[in-house]
Design an enzyme around this catalytic site. Structure first.
Site, PDB file in Angstrom:
ATOM      1  N   ASP A  16       0.945  -1.342  -0.044  1.00 38.82           N
ATOM      2  CA  ASP A  16      -0.072   0.066   0.004  1.00 38.82           C
ATOM      3  C   ASP A  16       1.047   1.241   0.122  1.00 38.82           C
ATOM      4  O   ASP A  16       1.829   1.355   0.792  1.00 38.82           O
ATOM      5  CB  ASP A  16      -0.832  -0.088   1.441  1.00 38.82           C
ATOM      6  CG  ASP A  16      -1.853   1.044   1.413  1.00 38.82           C
ATOM      7  OD1 ASP A  16      -1.440   2.116   0.910  1.00 38.82           O
ATOM      8  OD2 ASP A  16      -2.570   0.957   2.272  1.00 38.82           O
ATOM      9  N   ASN A  30      -6.098  13.080 -10.838  1.00 41.17           N
ATOM     10  CA  ASN A  30      -6.702  13.370 -12.304  1.00 41.17           C
ATOM     11  C   ASN A  30      -6.428  15.072 -12.200  1.00 41.17           C
ATOM     12  O   ASN A  30      -5.893  15.475 -11.220  1.00 41.17           O
ATOM     13  CB  ASN A  30      -8.367  13.301 -12.131  1.00 41.17           C
ATOM     14  CG  ASN A  30      -9.026  13.774 -11.096  1.00 41.17           C
ATOM     15  OD1 ASN A  30      -9.038  14.914 -10.858  1.00 41.17           O
ATOM     16  ND2 ASN A  30      -9.301  13.136 -10.220  1.00 41.17           N
ATOM     17  N   GLY A  38      -9.495   5.064  -6.015  1.00 42.42           N
ATOM     18  CA  GLY A  38      -8.179   4.405  -6.006  1.00 42.42           C
ATOM     19  C   GLY A  38      -7.382   4.798  -5.301  1.00 42.42           C
ATOM     20  O   GLY A  38      -7.848   5.300  -4.276  1.00 42.42           O
ATOM     21  N   VAL A  39      -6.059   4.860  -5.763  1.00 41.63           N
ATOM     22  CA  VAL A  39      -4.843   5.334  -5.066  1.00 41.63           C
ATOM     23  C   VAL A  39      -5.048   6.514  -4.690  1.00 41.63           C
ATOM     24  O   VAL A  39      -4.546   7.118  -3.452  1.00 41.63           O
ATOM     25  CB  VAL A  39      -3.540   4.828  -5.717  1.00 41.63           C
ATOM     26  CG1 VAL A  39      -3.380   5.793  -7.061  1.00 41.63           C
ATOM     27  CG2 VAL A  39      -2.415   4.788  -4.653  1.00 41.63           C
ATOM     28  N   ASP A  40      -5.707   7.568  -5.497  1.00 44.29           N
ATOM     29  CA  ASP A  40      -5.689   8.915  -5.257  1.00 44.29           C
ATOM     30  C   ASP A  40      -6.351   9.168  -3.746  1.00 44.29           C
ATOM     31  O   ASP A  40      -6.061   9.941  -3.007  1.00 44.29           O
ATOM     32  CB  ASP A  40      -6.447   9.613  -6.437  1.00 44.29           C
ATOM     33  CG  ASP A  40      -6.569  11.280  -6.436  1.00 44.29           C
ATOM     34  OD1 ASP A  40      -5.744  11.671  -5.542  1.00 44.29           O
ATOM     35  OD2 ASP A  40      -7.240  11.779  -7.415  1.00 44.29           O
ATOM     36  N   SER A 130      -2.295   4.862 -14.205  1.00 44.69           N
ATOM     37  CA  SER A 130      -3.230   4.784 -15.219  1.00 44.69           C
ATOM     38  C   SER A 130      -3.706   3.009 -15.519  1.00 44.69           C
ATOM     39  O   SER A 130      -4.681   2.976 -16.248  1.00 44.69           O
ATOM     40  CB  SER A 130      -2.528   5.021 -16.699  1.00 44.69           C
ATOM     41  OG  SER A 130      -2.535   6.481 -16.803  1.00 44.69           O
ATOM     42  N   THR A 131      -3.427   2.165 -14.451  1.00 47.94           N
ATOM     43  CA  THR A 131      -3.843   0.667 -15.017  1.00 47.94           C
ATOM     44  C   THR A 131      -5.029   0.505 -14.153  1.00 47.94           C
ATOM     45  O   THR A 131      -5.392  -0.649 -14.066  1.00 47.94           O
ATOM     46  CB  THR A 131      -2.672  -0.142 -14.580  1.00 47.94           C
ATOM     47  OG1 THR A 131      -2.346   0.028 -13.231  1.00 47.94           O
ATOM     48  CG2 THR A 131      -1.210   0.167 -15.445  1.00 47.94           C
ATOM     49  N   GLY A 132      -5.609   1.304 -13.660  1.00 50.64           N
ATOM     50  CA  GLY A 132      -6.950   1.122 -12.749  1.00 50.64           C
ATOM     51  C   GLY A 132      -8.134   1.735 -13.561  1.00 50.64           C
ATOM     52  O   GLY A 132      -8.165   1.303 -14.573  1.00 50.64           O
ATOM     53  N   TYR A 134      -8.129   4.244 -15.339  1.00 47.81           N
ATOM     54  CA  TYR A 134      -7.867   4.631 -16.777  1.00 47.81           C
ATOM     55  C   TYR A 134      -7.480   3.758 -17.569  1.00 47.81           C
ATOM     56  O   TYR A 134      -7.337   3.875 -18.577  1.00 47.81           O
ATOM     57  CB  TYR A 134      -6.616   5.860 -16.283  1.00 47.81           C
ATOM     58  CG  TYR A 134      -7.073   7.336 -16.007  1.00 47.81           C
ATOM     59  CD1 TYR A 134      -8.380   7.507 -15.821  1.00 47.81           C
ATOM     60  CD2 TYR A 134      -6.169   8.143 -15.874  1.00 47.81           C
ATOM     61  CE1 TYR A 134      -8.733   8.725 -15.098  1.00 47.81           C
ATOM     62  CE2 TYR A 134      -6.458   9.291 -15.213  1.00 47.81           C
ATOM     63  CZ  TYR A 134      -7.799   9.965 -15.037  1.00 47.81           C
ATOM     64  OH  TYR A 134      -8.146  10.899 -14.584  1.00 47.81           O
TER      65      TYR A 134
HETATM   66  N1  AR6 Z   1      -1.352   1.656  -2.904  1.00 44.76           N
HETATM   67  C1  AR6 Z   1      -0.863   1.247  -4.184  1.00 44.76           C
HETATM   68  N2  AR6 Z   1      -1.580   1.203  -5.349  1.00 44.76           N
HETATM   69  C2  AR6 Z   1      -2.980   1.272  -5.191  1.00 44.76           C
HETATM   70  C3  AR6 Z   1      -3.516   1.625  -3.892  1.00 44.76           C
HETATM   71  C4  AR6 Z   1      -2.942   1.770  -2.832  1.00 44.76           C
HETATM   72  N3  AR6 Z   1      -3.130   2.008  -1.642  1.00 44.76           N
HETATM   73  N4  AR6 Z   1      -5.191   1.920  -4.098  1.00 44.76           N
HETATM   74  C5  AR6 Z   1      -5.138   1.516  -5.716  1.00 44.76           C
HETATM   75  N5  AR6 Z   1      -4.054   1.039  -6.003  1.00 44.76           N
HETATM   76  P1  AR6 Z   1      -6.108   4.109 -10.024  1.00 44.76           P
HETATM   77  P2  AR6 Z   1      -5.576   5.556 -12.398  1.00 44.76           P
HETATM   78  C6  AR6 Z   1      -3.537   0.789  -7.526  1.00 44.76           C
HETATM   79  O1  AR6 Z   1      -7.597   3.751 -10.454  1.00 44.76           O
HETATM   80  O2  AR6 Z   1      -6.139   4.288 -13.240  1.00 44.76           O
HETATM   81  C7  AR6 Z   1      -8.744   8.316  -9.492  1.00 44.76           C
HETATM   82  O3  AR6 Z   1     -10.037   8.382  -9.224  1.00 44.76           O
HETATM   83  C8  AR6 Z   1      -4.661   0.052  -8.400  1.00 44.76           C
HETATM   84  O4  AR6 Z   1      -4.734  -1.285  -7.956  1.00 44.76           O
HETATM   85  O5  AR6 Z   1      -5.950   4.395  -8.614  1.00 44.76           O
HETATM   86  O6  AR6 Z   1      -4.269   6.296 -12.808  1.00 44.76           O
HETATM   87  C9  AR6 Z   1      -8.039   9.722  -9.959  1.00 44.76           C
HETATM   88  O7  AR6 Z   1      -8.731  10.732  -9.253  1.00 44.76           O
HETATM   89  C10 AR6 Z   1      -4.188   0.293  -9.688  1.00 44.76           C
HETATM   90  O8  AR6 Z   1      -2.953  -0.667 -10.083  1.00 44.76           O
HETATM   91  O9  AR6 Z   1      -5.429   5.295 -10.976  1.00 44.76           O
HETATM   92  C11 AR6 Z   1      -8.323   9.558 -11.351  1.00 44.76           C
HETATM   93  O10 AR6 Z   1      -9.601   9.984 -11.837  1.00 44.76           O
HETATM   94  C12 AR6 Z   1      -3.061   1.539  -9.629  1.00 44.76           C
HETATM   95  O11 AR6 Z   1      -3.321   2.013  -8.244  1.00 44.76           O
HETATM   96  C13 AR6 Z   1      -8.149   8.091 -11.715  1.00 44.76           C
HETATM   97  O12 AR6 Z   1      -8.623   7.249 -10.642  1.00 44.76           O
HETATM   98  C14 AR6 Z   1      -3.911   2.814 -10.314  1.00 44.76           C
HETATM   99  O13 AR6 Z   1      -5.214   2.754 -10.268  1.00 44.76           O
HETATM  100  C15 AR6 Z   1      -6.734   7.773 -12.161  1.00 44.76           C
HETATM  101  O14 AR6 Z   1      -6.666   6.208 -12.646  1.00 44.76           O
END
Ligand code: AR6
Length: 185
Positions: A16, A30, A38-40, A130-132, A134
């Protein structure tokens, strides 16, 4: 898995990112910088309300009220996080690689590393940008991320870069991409 490059180290871990103790962690934000899922969402929850307040200030005072462009990066404090700083970058939304997504994703890693180095930092943790939400395909994202990080570490004396993968499946994709890239060198 850990590999050494000159005086630098590149490490892949499962975990994490909000728990990482590197000087900076990177947020897959974003363009609004105002938080999301997600991570944000996890980073904003762990850092506390002061983080969104500083992001709002950057948006108003540095970006003139506009969104942070895809591939760019800005820095804030980490507040309640173990990391001292958060580097916020905006990954590309996947459109089937029709909109320069690979180069934009590489820019996220390159600009975050450049910003960390400009600030004199020696350690940074990235999530898989970007792999969640996006929807960037993770195998191509892993190759792009690791190629960009390796290129940076081959040309700079930085310190430690940690890729923090959220699931064992994601870890395995990054591990095999790293092994393939190292075999080619
Ligand atoms: N620690 C590490 N990785 C994580 C965590 C964590 N606590 N939580 C999720 N991940 P995403 P994106 C992974 O969707 O695709 C947001 O709403 C997750 O499993 O967080 O860049 C923003 O505001 C995945 O592998 O980011 C944007 O609108 C990775 O983080 C949008 O999502 C990225 O997934 C960005 O989308």
């Amino acid at each position: 898995m850990e590999v050494r490059m000159n005086s630098n180290a590149l490490k892949l871990i499962t975990g994490d990112i909000t728990k990482q103790t590197t000087e900076a962690i990177v947020n897959a934000a974003n363009g609004t910088l105002l938080g999301g899922g997600g991570v944000d969402g996890a980073i904003h929850r762990a850092a506390g309300k002061e983080l969104v307040a500083e992001c709002k200030k950057i948006r108003e005072e540095v970006l003139g009220g506009d969104d942070l462009p895809t591939g760019e990066a800005v820095i804030t404090n980490g507040y309640n996080l173990p990391a001292k700083y958060v580097i916020h970058t905006v990954g590309p939304i996947w459109h089937g690689n029709t909109q320069n997504e690979e180069a934009l994703l590489a820019n996220c890693y390159k600009h975050s590393l450049q910003l960390a180095q400009e600030k004199g930092m020696t350690s940074i943790s990235f999530p898989s940008i970007s792999t969640g939400v996006y929807r960037f395909p993770i195998d191509l994202a892993a190759r792009t991320a690791l190629k960009t990080i390796i290129h940076f570490l081959q040309h700079h004396s930085f310190g430690q870069v940690v890729m923090t993968l959220f699931s064992p499946e994601d870890y395995r994709v990054y591990e095999s991409a790293l092994q393939q890239l190292l075999e080619k060198q």
